[in-house]
Design an enzyme around this catalytic site. Structure first.
Site, mmCIF file in Angstrom:
data_model
loop_
_atom_site.group_PDB
_atom_site.id
_atom_site.type_symbol
_atom_site.label_atom_id
_atom_site.label_comp_id
_atom_site.label_asym_id
_atom_site.label_seq_id
_atom_site.Cartn_x
_atom_site.Cartn_y
_atom_site.Cartn_z
ATOM 1 N N SER A 141 44.032 71.087 10.947
ATOM 2 C CA SER A 141 43.773 71.766 9.681
ATOM 3 C C SER A 141 44.589 71.107 8.572
ATOM 4 C CB SER A 141 44.063 73.266 9.815
ATOM 5 O OG SER A 141 43.535 73.987 8.711
ATOM 6 N N GLU A 245 36.318 68.013 10.598
ATOM 7 C CA GLU A 245 36.143 69.418 10.955
ATOM 8 C C GLU A 245 36.497 70.252 9.734
ATOM 9 O OE1 GLU A 245 38.735 71.798 11.111
ATOM 10 O OE2 GLU A 245 40.445 70.456 10.851
ATOM 11 N N HIS A 316 38.650 74.410 14.099
ATOM 12 C CA HIS A 316 39.243 75.751 14.158
ATOM 13 C C HIS A 316 38.539 76.568 15.241
ATOM 14 C CE1 HIS A 316 40.687 74.304 10.314
ATOM 15 N NE2 HIS A 316 41.472 75.356 10.196
#
Length: 347
Positions: A141, A245, A316
């Site tokens: 992230s 992502e 995630h």
């Protein structure tokens, strides 16, 4: 699960102070540098480089999870600091990372979680000390900023994988061990599970362009990566495998950010493309006939005529790969596989 875009949105003005800082970075591209493999009894440094650790029990759960893997844990000095939504002042968050790399008793470094704030500390990291003390550095992230920044400045292979607050289930643990403890040239493929269905429904691979491609794995969170463009912390993407992502993004934002990568020239340079999961990224509700993720791939990735697929266990999600940033790999877009050319760590 933290919504990374929320922290980017609420703190973008405070991040503008980076423009007035003195950047310290390598003028020449560093050679690829691999860290040593982890082993039982090693010490993992646990740090909070972004979002604050509000709940001490969450940190304790992370510590117990790492101890269950056979590691000792050393907490960063400022792990419980708070400065608004950040885990303390920029200088202190950076100091924890610098100290962990300098500390000879620490064998690997893991972020507790993401959020927002890592890009703010990129100019404050001691890249010479990091390069002299190569260690496993892992997270995902918002941690993408550190993974990409450290690799670009030092050549150290970093790892897009679990954070301390992740779900340490068997899939994630097995991938973590194979990559960082067993030092295997791992082949990453999605789990095959039909359940009570006639065919696989979850974790399917969507092939955008068939074929195989070879290159250095570079990427991470799409939003974070796109916000780094134009900075000295972006590596050379020529002949790389770009993996991405994201979480909690409307499709038009995904479209906008991939377009940014496109017009910045990055998509034309890569040899292959992998999109993991865009968790909670539904078609936009505001307009009739919203585009879908498949439409975005058809518009921007399909015309590249380079091997590409989506659906990999990156992002995630509970079940996640540990993906090395900066190491050469081969992708097979039809099979949805990522195979390393060599071990990512030194035994």
């Amino acid at each position: 699960m933290l919504n990374r875009r929320h922290f980017l949105h609420t703190s973008i003005l405070s991040g503008l102070g980076l423009a007035n800082m003195n950047f310290k970075f390598s003028e020449e591209k560093a050679a690829t540098l691999k860290p040593a493999a982890l082993k039982p009894g090693d010490t993992i440094g646990l740090v909070c480089p972004a979002y604050s650790a509000f709940i001490k029990e969450d940190v304790q759960v992370a510590i117990e999870s790492l101890e269950a893997l056979g590691f000792k844990v050393k907490k960063g000095k400022h792990i419980f600091d708070r400065y608004g939504y950040l885990a303390g002042k920029d200088e202190d968050r950076a100091a924890d990372i610098n100290q962990m790399f300098a500390d000879k008793s620490v064998n690997g470094i893991m972020a507790m979680h993401g959020g927002w704030g890592c890009a703010r500390i990129l100019p404050l990291l001691d890249y010479k000390t990091i390069q002299r003390n190569p260690k496993v550095f892992i997270g995902y992230s918002d941690i993408t900023a550190l993974l990409i920044g450290i690799y670009s400045q030092t050549g150290l292979v970093t790892f897009h994988g679990p954070v301390g607050s992740s779900s340490w289930n068997s899939f994630s643990v097995d991938n973590f061990k194979s990559m960082l403890i067993d030092a295997q040239p791992v082949r990453m493929t999605n789990p095959v599970k039909k359940g009570d269905n006639l065919t696989q429904v979850e974790d399917r691979i969507y092939t955008i362009n068939v074929g195989k491609a070879k290159g250095r794995l570079l990427g991470g969170n799409l939003t974070v990566l796109s916000h780094l463009l134009g900075s000295p912390y972006v590596p050379d993407f020529k002949n790389s495998i770009l993996f991405l992502e994201d979480v909690g993004e409307d499709i038009y934002r995904v479209d906008r950010m991939i377009t940014q990568l496109k017009i910045a020239g990055i998509l034309n340079q890569i040899s292959g493309f992998v999109f993991g999961k865009c968790t909670d990224c539904p078609p936009s509700k505001g307009g009739f006939g919203s585009l879908t993720m498949e439409d975005i791939f058809e518009d921007h990735i399909k015309p590249l005529q380079k091997p590409a697929f989506s659906g990999a266990m990156i992002g995630h999600i509970k079940d996640k790969f540990t993906v090395p940033v900066g190491l050469e790999a081969t992708i097979d877009a039809e099979k949805g596989s990522i195979e390393l050319s060599e071990a990512a760590v030194n035994k």
